[in-house]
Write a protein that holds these residues in place. Structure first.
Motif, PDB file in Angstrom:
ATOM      1  N   ILE A  39      33.285  52.224  -6.199  1.00  0.00           N
ATOM      2  CA  ILE A  39      34.477  53.279  -6.054  1.00  0.00           C
ATOM      3  C   ILE A  39      35.028  54.358  -4.857  1.00  0.00           C
ATOM      4  O   ILE A  39      33.345  55.072  -4.811  1.00  0.00           O
ATOM      5  N   VAL A  40      35.921  54.644  -4.745  1.00  0.00           N
ATOM      6  CA  VAL A  40      35.903  55.052  -2.786  1.00  0.00           C
ATOM      7  C   VAL A  40      37.202  56.266  -3.038  1.00  0.00           C
ATOM      8  O   VAL A  40      37.625  55.689  -3.190  1.00  0.00           O
ATOM      9  N   PRO A  41      36.457  57.029  -2.644  1.00  0.00           N
ATOM     10  CA  PRO A  41      37.252  58.688  -2.209  1.00  0.00           C
ATOM     11  C   PRO A  41      38.314  58.457  -0.998  1.00  0.00           C
ATOM     12  O   PRO A  41      37.264  57.047  -0.075  1.00  0.00           O
ATOM     13  N   GLY A  42      39.602  58.642  -1.449  1.00  0.00           N
ATOM     14  CA  GLY A  42      39.910  58.423  -0.467  1.00  0.00           C
ATOM     15  C   GLY A  42      40.308  59.530   1.251  1.00  0.00           C
ATOM     16  O   GLY A  42      40.479  59.278   2.356  1.00  0.00           O
ATOM     17  N   ASP A  43      38.738  60.606   0.274  1.00  0.00           N
ATOM     18  CA  ASP A  43      39.226  61.661   1.998  1.00  0.00           C
ATOM     19  C   ASP A  43      37.723  61.393   2.956  1.00  0.00           C
ATOM     20  O   ASP A  43      37.414  62.381   3.342  1.00  0.00           O
ATOM     21  N   MET A  44      36.721  60.052   3.401  1.00  0.00           N
ATOM     22  CA  MET A  44      36.296  60.331   3.654  1.00  0.00           C
ATOM     23  C   MET A  44      36.881  59.783   4.829  1.00  0.00           C
ATOM     24  O   MET A  44      36.653  58.332   5.629  1.00  0.00           O
ATOM     25  N   PRO A  45      36.713  60.648   6.123  1.00  0.00           N
ATOM     26  CA  PRO A  45      37.203  60.233   7.404  1.00  0.00           C
ATOM     27  C   PRO A  45      35.774  59.120   8.699  1.00  0.00           C
ATOM     28  O   PRO A  45      36.403  59.179   9.188  1.00  0.00           O
ATOM     29  N   ARG A  46      34.947  59.215   7.633  1.00  0.00           N
ATOM     30  CA  ARG A  46      33.595  58.623   8.332  1.00  0.00           C
ATOM     31  C   ARG A  46      33.106  57.553   8.019  1.00  0.00           C
ATOM     32  O   ARG A  46      32.239  56.958   8.447  1.00  0.00           O
ATOM     33  N   LEU A  47      33.517  56.808   6.753  1.00  0.00           N
ATOM     34  CA  LEU A  47      33.457  56.144   6.392  1.00  0.00           C
ATOM     35  C   LEU A  47      33.298  54.675   6.969  1.00  0.00           C
ATOM     36  O   LEU A  47      34.614  54.356   7.979  1.00  0.00           O
ATOM     37  N   ALA A  61      49.254  73.024   1.475  1.00  0.00           N
ATOM     38  CA  ALA A  61      50.539  72.819   2.129  1.00  0.00           C
ATOM     39  C   ALA A  61      50.890  70.673   2.474  1.00  0.00           C
ATOM     40  O   ALA A  61      51.574  70.782   2.204  1.00  0.00           O
ATOM     41  N   ASP A  62      49.848  70.338   3.224  1.00  0.00           N
ATOM     42  CA  ASP A  62      49.831  69.333   3.291  1.00  0.00           C
ATOM     43  C   ASP A  62      49.173  68.275   2.337  1.00  0.00           C
ATOM     44  O   ASP A  62      48.161  69.042   1.313  1.00  0.00           O
ATOM     45  N   ASN A  63      49.820  67.429   2.750  1.00  0.00           N
ATOM     46  CA  ASN A  63      48.604  66.409   2.023  1.00  0.00           C
ATOM     47  C   ASN A  63      47.470  65.158   3.241  1.00  0.00           C
ATOM     48  O   ASN A  63      47.419  64.621   3.924  1.00  0.00           O
ATOM     49  N   LYS A  64      46.054  66.220   2.746  1.00  0.00           N
ATOM     50  CA  LYS A  64      45.013  65.518   3.803  1.00  0.00           C
ATOM     51  C   LYS A  64      44.734  63.953   3.499  1.00  0.00           C
ATOM     52  O   LYS A  64      44.440  63.469   4.651  1.00  0.00           O
ATOM     53  N   LEU A  65      45.363  63.494   2.533  1.00  0.00           N
ATOM     54  CA  LEU A  65      45.525  61.770   2.926  1.00  0.00           C
ATOM     55  C   LEU A  65      46.142  61.063   3.793  1.00  0.00           C
ATOM     56  O   LEU A  65      45.835  59.991   4.308  1.00  0.00           O
ATOM     57  N   LEU A  66      47.484  62.426   4.301  1.00  0.00           N
ATOM     58  CA  LEU A  66      47.846  61.731   5.271  1.00  0.00           C
ATOM     59  C   LEU A  66      47.566  62.385   7.052  1.00  0.00           C
ATOM     60  O   LEU A  66      47.986  62.065   8.105  1.00  0.00           O
ATOM     61  N   LEU A  67      46.272  62.960   6.788  1.00  0.00           N
ATOM     62  CA  LEU A  67      45.526  63.216   7.394  1.00  0.00           C
ATOM     63  C   LEU A  67      45.644  62.372   8.577  1.00  0.00           C
ATOM     64  O   LEU A  67      44.962  60.796   8.464  1.00  0.00           O
ATOM     65  N   GLU A  68      45.858  62.621   9.656  1.00  0.00           N
ATOM     66  CA  GLU A  68      45.552  61.363  11.100  1.00  0.00           C
ATOM     67  C   GLU A  68      44.639  61.566  11.589  1.00  0.00           C
ATOM     68  O   GLU A  68      43.963  62.757  12.469  1.00  0.00           O
ATOM     69  N   VAL A  69      43.909  60.588  11.347  1.00  0.00           N
ATOM     70  CA  VAL A  69      42.137  60.431  12.264  1.00  0.00           C
ATOM     71  C   VAL A  69      42.422  59.457  13.701  1.00  0.00           C
ATOM     72  O   VAL A  69      42.366  58.509  13.493  1.00  0.00           O
ATOM     73  N   GLU A  70      42.146  60.058  14.403  1.00  0.00           N
ATOM     74  CA  GLU A  70      42.971  59.268  15.338  1.00  0.00           C
ATOM     75  C   GLU A  70      44.093  58.565  15.499  1.00  0.00           C
ATOM     76  O   GLU A  70      44.161  57.064  15.890  1.00  0.00           O
ATOM     77  N   GLY A  71      45.098  58.822  14.808  1.00  0.00           N
ATOM     78  CA  GLY A  71      46.296  57.912  15.453  1.00  0.00           C
ATOM     79  C   GLY A  71      46.493  57.481  14.284  1.00  0.00           C
ATOM     80  O   GLY A  71      47.427  57.204  13.746  1.00  0.00           O
ATOM     81  N   VAL A  72      45.542  57.308  12.807  1.00  0.00           N
ATOM     82  CA  VAL A  72      46.107  56.844  11.587  1.00  0.00           C
ATOM     83  C   VAL A  72      45.415  57.312  10.668  1.00  0.00           C
ATOM     84  O   VAL A  72      44.569  58.398  10.495  1.00  0.00           O
ATOM     85  N   PRO A  73      46.212  57.179   9.235  1.00  0.00           N
ATOM     86  CA  PRO A  73      46.739  58.576   8.477  1.00  0.00           C
ATOM     87  C   PRO A  73      45.011  58.260   7.349  1.00  0.00           C
ATOM     88  O   PRO A  73      44.308  56.435   7.410  1.00  0.00           O
ATOM     89  N   LEU A  74      44.532  58.754   7.074  1.00  0.00           N
ATOM     90  CA  LEU A  74      42.966  58.769   6.689  1.00  0.00           C
ATOM     91  C   LEU A  74      43.044  57.885   5.650  1.00  0.00           C
ATOM     92  O   LEU A  74      41.827  57.131   4.961  1.00  0.00           O
TER      93      LEU A  74
END
Length: 209
Positions: free
Chosen positions: A105-113, A24-37
């Motif tokens: 070309i970069v996917p937006g869902d890479m938390p360790r980029l 139900a949530d949007n993964k790209l708005l997931l916060e990683v250490e307080g910052v949206p992905l």
């Protein structure tokens, strides 16, 4: 590494999908250490020295605008985002500055980029005698993201469509492609499902904004 007056790197950050597998949530708005992905990805690209960062939206465009507020990026909407990632690749490349020599070309869902990875790929690009597509790979030779594409391929990328994006082009590149092996596969982690949240450095600090 930063872009020089003689060589300008850009990036297309893909944020067009609906992240249905995440729930139900949007993964790209997931916060990683307080910052949206998504904001983290855009910030990494800017830190790498990319002079033109184009963010391709589709689903929840307005929320992404807010998440990236204040960053020097440009936005373009893919009206056909539901048809697959290929359309977002094409939309982004068509919007990239004509002065750009090569673009990620970069996917937006890479938390360790990491900026160091991008710098390593740019350095390899600059080391080649002729512009070549620079592809990061695992120790086992598996292709990963982000891929750095010379401007000579922008026209072909602008014709991408469907769910596979530019992946279908990669096996046919021959001598126009150079692979760069990356020892730590964890940097390539992406988030597709809620269970993938553990792929971030500290899952306890991840939440949906």
């Amino acid at each position: 590494m930063t872009s020089s007056p003689r060589m300008k790197f850009g990036a297309v950050l893909l944020a067009g999908g609906a992240s249905r597998r995440f729930g139900a949530d949007n993964k790209l708005l997931l916060e990683v250490e307080g910052v949206p992905l998504l904001r983290r990805g855009a910030s990494v690209l800017l830190a790498s020295g990319a002079v033109d960062v184009v963010v391709v939206t589709g689903f929840e465009h307005a929320r992404y605008l807010e998440a990236l507020r204040g960053l020097p990026v440009r936005f373009v909407q893919n009206a056909e985002w539901a048809a697959g990632i290929g359309g977002s690749v094409a939309t982004g490349i068509r919007a990239i500055s004509p002065e750009t020599d090569a673009a990620f070309i970069v996917p937006g869902d890479m938390p360790r980029l990491d900026p160091d990875l991008l710098s390593k790929l740019m350095a390899r690009y600059l080391a080649e005698e002729e512009p070549r597509v620079v592809v990061p790979v695992t120790n086992g030779g598996a292709q990963r993201n982000p891929v750095l594409w010379p401007a000579a391929f922008f026209e072909s990328l602008a014709s991408c469509a469907g769910p596979r994006g530019a992946k279908e082009m990669l096996p046919r590149l021959g001598a126009s492609r150079v692979d760069v092996t990356v020892d730590d596969d964890r940097i390539f982690a992406d988030i597709d499902t809620a269970q993938d949240c553990e792929l971030a450095d500290d899952s306890s600090k991840m939440k949906i904004s």
